[in-house]
Motif scaffolding. Sequence first.
Motif, PDB file in Angstrom:
ATOM      1  N   TRP A  60       0.811  -1.207   0.000  1.00 30.82           N
ATOM      2  CA  TRP A  60       0.000   0.000   0.000  1.00 30.82           C
ATOM      3  C   TRP A  60       0.850   1.265   0.000  1.00 30.82           C
ATOM      4  O   TRP A  60       0.350   2.331  -0.296  1.00 30.82           O
ATOM      5  N   ASN A  61       2.066   1.178   0.387  1.00 26.15           N
ATOM      6  CA  ASN A  61       2.994   2.279   0.634  1.00 26.15           C
ATOM      7  C   ASN A  61       2.504   3.128   1.814  1.00 26.15           C
ATOM      8  O   ASN A  61       1.412   2.918   2.342  1.00 26.15           O
ATOM      9  N   GLU A  62       3.293   4.083   2.203  1.00 30.70           N
ATOM     10  CA  GLU A  62       2.981   4.856   3.404  1.00 30.70           C
ATOM     11  C   GLU A  62       1.722   5.699   3.258  1.00 30.70           C
ATOM     12  O   GLU A  62       0.936   5.833   4.197  1.00 30.70           O
ATOM     13  N   ILE A  63       1.487   6.227   2.068  1.00 34.48           N
ATOM     14  CA  ILE A  63       0.282   7.039   1.849  1.00 34.48           C
ATOM     15  C   ILE A  63      -0.972   6.181   2.006  1.00 34.48           C
ATOM     16  O   ILE A  63      -1.953   6.612   2.622  1.00 34.48           O
ATOM     17  N   GLY A  64      -0.942   4.971   1.471  1.00 31.30           N
ATOM     18  CA  GLY A  64      -2.080   4.065   1.610  1.00 31.30           C
ATOM     19  C   GLY A  64      -2.355   3.717   3.064  1.00 31.30           C
ATOM     20  O   GLY A  64      -3.508   3.693   3.505  1.00 31.30           O
ATOM     21  N   GLN A  65      -1.287   3.460   3.812  1.00 31.09           N
ATOM     22  CA  GLN A  65      -1.446   3.158   5.238  1.00 31.09           C
ATOM     23  C   GLN A  65      -2.003   4.364   5.996  1.00 31.09           C
ATOM     24  O   GLN A  65      -2.865   4.219   6.861  1.00 31.09           O
ATOM     25  N   GLN A  66      -1.527   5.549   5.656  1.00 33.35           N
ATOM     26  CA  GLN A  66      -2.050   6.764   6.286  1.00 33.35           C
ATOM     27  C   GLN A  66      -3.518   6.977   5.930  1.00 33.35           C
ATOM     28  O   GLN A  66      -4.323   7.382   6.781  1.00 33.35           O
ATOM     29  N   ASN A  67      -3.865   6.704   4.680  1.00 32.77           N
ATOM     30  CA  ASN A  67      -5.273   6.816   4.274  1.00 32.77           C
ATOM     31  C   ASN A  67      -6.150   5.832   5.046  1.00 32.77           C
ATOM     32  O   ASN A  67      -7.273   6.158   5.427  1.00 32.77           O
ATOM     33  N   PHE A  68      -5.630   4.622   5.253  1.00 29.95           N
ATOM     34  CA  PHE A  68      -6.375   3.634   6.038  1.00 29.95           C
ATOM     35  C   PHE A  68      -6.678   4.206   7.415  1.00 29.95           C
ATOM     36  O   PHE A  68      -7.831   4.204   7.867  1.00 29.95           O
ATOM     37  N   LEU A  69      -5.647   4.682   8.089  1.00 30.50           N
ATOM     38  CA  LEU A  69      -5.814   5.205   9.447  1.00 30.50           C
ATOM     39  C   LEU A  69      -6.680   6.463   9.476  1.00 30.50           C
ATOM     40  O   LEU A  69      -7.459   6.670  10.409  1.00 30.50           O
ATOM     41  N   LYS A  70      -6.572   7.275   8.445  1.00 30.88           N
ATOM     42  CA  LYS A  70      -7.323   8.524   8.384  1.00 30.88           C
ATOM     43  C   LYS A  70      -8.824   8.292   8.148  1.00 30.88           C
ATOM     44  O   LYS A  70      -9.664   9.015   8.684  1.00 30.88           O
ATOM     45  N   TYR A  71      -9.157   7.282   7.336  1.00 29.38           N
ATOM     46  CA  TYR A  71     -10.545   7.088   6.923  1.00 29.38           C
ATOM     47  C   TYR A  71     -11.214   5.836   7.476  1.00 29.38           C
ATOM     48  O   TYR A  71     -12.344   5.524   7.098  1.00 29.38           O
ATOM     49  N   ILE A  72     -10.571   5.130   8.398  1.00 26.78           N
ATOM     50  CA  ILE A  72     -11.164   3.896   8.930  1.00 26.78           C
ATOM     51  C   ILE A  72     -12.493   4.169   9.632  1.00 26.78           C
ATOM     52  O   ILE A  72     -13.361   3.297   9.682  1.00 26.78           O
ATOM     53  N   TYR A  73     -12.662   5.376  10.131  1.00 28.02           N
ATOM     54  CA  TYR A  73     -13.920   5.704  10.816  1.00 28.02           C
ATOM     55  C   TYR A  73     -15.128   5.458   9.907  1.00 28.02           C
ATOM     56  O   TYR A  73     -16.222   5.161  10.394  1.00 28.02           O
TER      57      TYR A  73
END
Length: 168
Positions: A60-73
Amino acid sequence: MVTLQKNKKVLIGFGVLTGIMYVIVMFIINPMIDSKMGIEVIKLQLSFTTKNAKSIIDGWNEIGQQNFLKYIYTDYIYAFAYSIFLSSLYLNKVLMNNTKIVAKHYFILILPFIAGLFDMIENTIEIFFIKRPNNFSELLFGLHSILASLKWLSLPIIIYYLIKRIKS
């Protein structure tokens, strides 16, 4: 007491919310995470080992992981919405048929909430895993994938009883 009229309002409202959240999660958020069609997010749920899961999130790369954490809600909202919608849909069919509610009905009415709870627990475990994937508990991650599997297995059961209730 739940009436058919009250249940229809809940059914329509949460049906619309479920549809909106489905589109947002599956077609917007998940592809933002894996830079593909979002399938890798589903694969993470069913990866069963931290080794498999690490290879997925590394892709996913770092941006994908950050997006996961940012939008998991959004997935928590989706789980809440589909739980109420599916339970209300079944209850609507029971009320329309003027059927006496028995133990089997309670199980089918509660099953969407169990699936939603499993989804929320799965999401929470994924948050902790993505934040610190190294040395993450294999047992906890295995439990995560078992809960995800049970969540996905509950869907055909719910659909079966909905179809059965519609036909009766």
